[in-house]
Motif scaffolding. Structure first.
Motif, mmCIF file in Angstrom:
data_model
loop_
_atom_site.group_PDB
_atom_site.id
_atom_site.type_symbol
_atom_site.label_atom_id
_atom_site.label_comp_id
_atom_site.label_asym_id
_atom_site.label_seq_id
_atom_site.Cartn_x
_atom_site.Cartn_y
_atom_site.Cartn_z
ATOM 1 N N THR A 106 -17.269 -52.907 -67.347
ATOM 2 C CA THR A 106 -17.148 -51.611 -66.622
ATOM 3 C C THR A 106 -17.285 -50.437 -67.714
ATOM 4 O O THR A 106 -16.201 -50.559 -69.052
ATOM 5 C CB THR A 106 -16.226 -50.736 -65.463
ATOM 6 O OG1 THR A 106 -14.969 -51.455 -66.385
ATOM 7 C CG2 THR A 106 -16.817 -52.413 -64.591
ATOM 8 N N LYS A 107 -17.589 -50.016 -68.074
ATOM 9 C CA LYS A 107 -17.916 -48.767 -68.987
ATOM 10 C C LYS A 107 -17.497 -46.769 -68.170
ATOM 11 O O LYS A 107 -18.616 -46.896 -67.591
ATOM 12 C CB LYS A 107 -18.961 -48.516 -69.790
ATOM 13 C CG LYS A 107 -18.863 -49.325 -70.887
ATOM 14 C CD LYS A 107 -20.002 -49.334 -71.946
ATOM 15 C CE LYS A 107 -19.926 -50.721 -72.699
ATOM 16 N NZ LYS A 107 -20.451 -51.086 -73.424
ATOM 17 N N LYS A 144 -21.597 -48.271 -64.380
ATOM 18 C CA LYS A 144 -21.335 -48.155 -65.849
ATOM 19 C C LYS A 144 -21.480 -45.651 -64.542
ATOM 20 O O LYS A 144 -21.795 -46.403 -64.327
ATOM 21 C CB LYS A 144 -22.613 -47.708 -67.063
ATOM 22 C CG LYS A 144 -22.727 -48.530 -67.916
ATOM 23 C CD LYS A 144 -23.673 -48.825 -68.658
ATOM 24 C CE LYS A 144 -23.751 -50.526 -69.852
ATOM 25 N NZ LYS A 144 -23.536 -51.227 -68.413
ATOM 26 N N LEU A 162 -25.179 -47.323 -62.220
ATOM 27 C CA LEU A 162 -25.130 -46.170 -63.229
ATOM 28 C C LEU A 162 -25.442 -45.487 -62.525
ATOM 29 O O LEU A 162 -26.028 -44.946 -61.482
ATOM 30 C CB LEU A 162 -26.754 -46.624 -63.772
ATOM 31 C CG LEU A 162 -26.349 -45.484 -64.707
ATOM 32 C CD1 LEU A 162 -25.072 -45.981 -65.758
ATOM 33 C CD2 LEU A 162 -28.063 -44.805 -65.129
#
Length: 188
Positions: A106-107, A144, A162
């Protein structure tokens, strides 16, 4: 550490790596935690990283700040598998509420790292804005979350999603870009 007047909580430095190039930065981690596999890299001045109690890092948490006057707060009882949090625009914030869960890959990216310039006005058009995750958010595998996003409480971000827009409370979102799949849910 390169710089001056940086304040860092007392930590077990065998399991935490902190690299600071700048001054007047603060890293405040609640004492008596077993924080492991944490890396914090700061390039800039007047940044704050606040980590509250009972955080679990199962693989790696990498925090990267490349700017000035930023703020990162991680709420209590939050878990990370293998997560990157990046802040790349000044005066920006990332706030993670309590009892959140981040799967591997994960970001959170609060900024673009590079400027996009309008040729007519010669001004930058892609400033980063804050990212806020309210309490009890589950972020799925390789998801993300980009700048200028608020995710309301009790929501789930599906794997590989996203997130580019705000997410309402009690919803599951998925896709690229993420859209509401189901509402009126919670998770345990």
């Amino acid at each position: 550490e390169v710089g001056s007047n940086n304040r860092i909580s007392e930590l077990d430095l065998d399991t935490v790596l902190i690299d600071i190039c700048g001054s007047n930065n603060k890293i405040d981690i609640v004492k008596n935690q077993n924080i492991r596999n944490l890396t914090v890299k700061i390039i800039g001045n007047n940044n704050s990283v606040i980590i509250k109690e009972n955080i679990a890092i199962k693989e790696q948490l990498y925090i990267y700040i490349d700017e000035h006057n930023t703020y990162l707060e991680i709420g209590k009882n939050t878990t990370f598998e293998n997560t990157t949090i990046s802040i790349a625009d000044m005066n920006n914030k990332v706030i993670i509420g309590e009892d959140c869960m981040f799967a591997a890959g994960t970001k959170i990216l609060a900024g673009d790292f590079h400027s996009i310039i309008d040729l007519n006005t010669k001004r930058r058009i892609n400033y980063g804005y804050s990212v806020v995750l309210k309490n009890h958010i589950w972020v799925g595998l390789n998801a993300k979350i980009l700048k200028n996003v608020t995710i309301e409480e009790n929501s789930i971000i599906a794997a590989e999603s996203l997130v580019t827009n705000n997410i309402p409370a009690n919803s599951i979102v998925g896709g690229v870009p993420a859209k509401v799949i189901k509402d009126n849910i919670t998770w345990t």
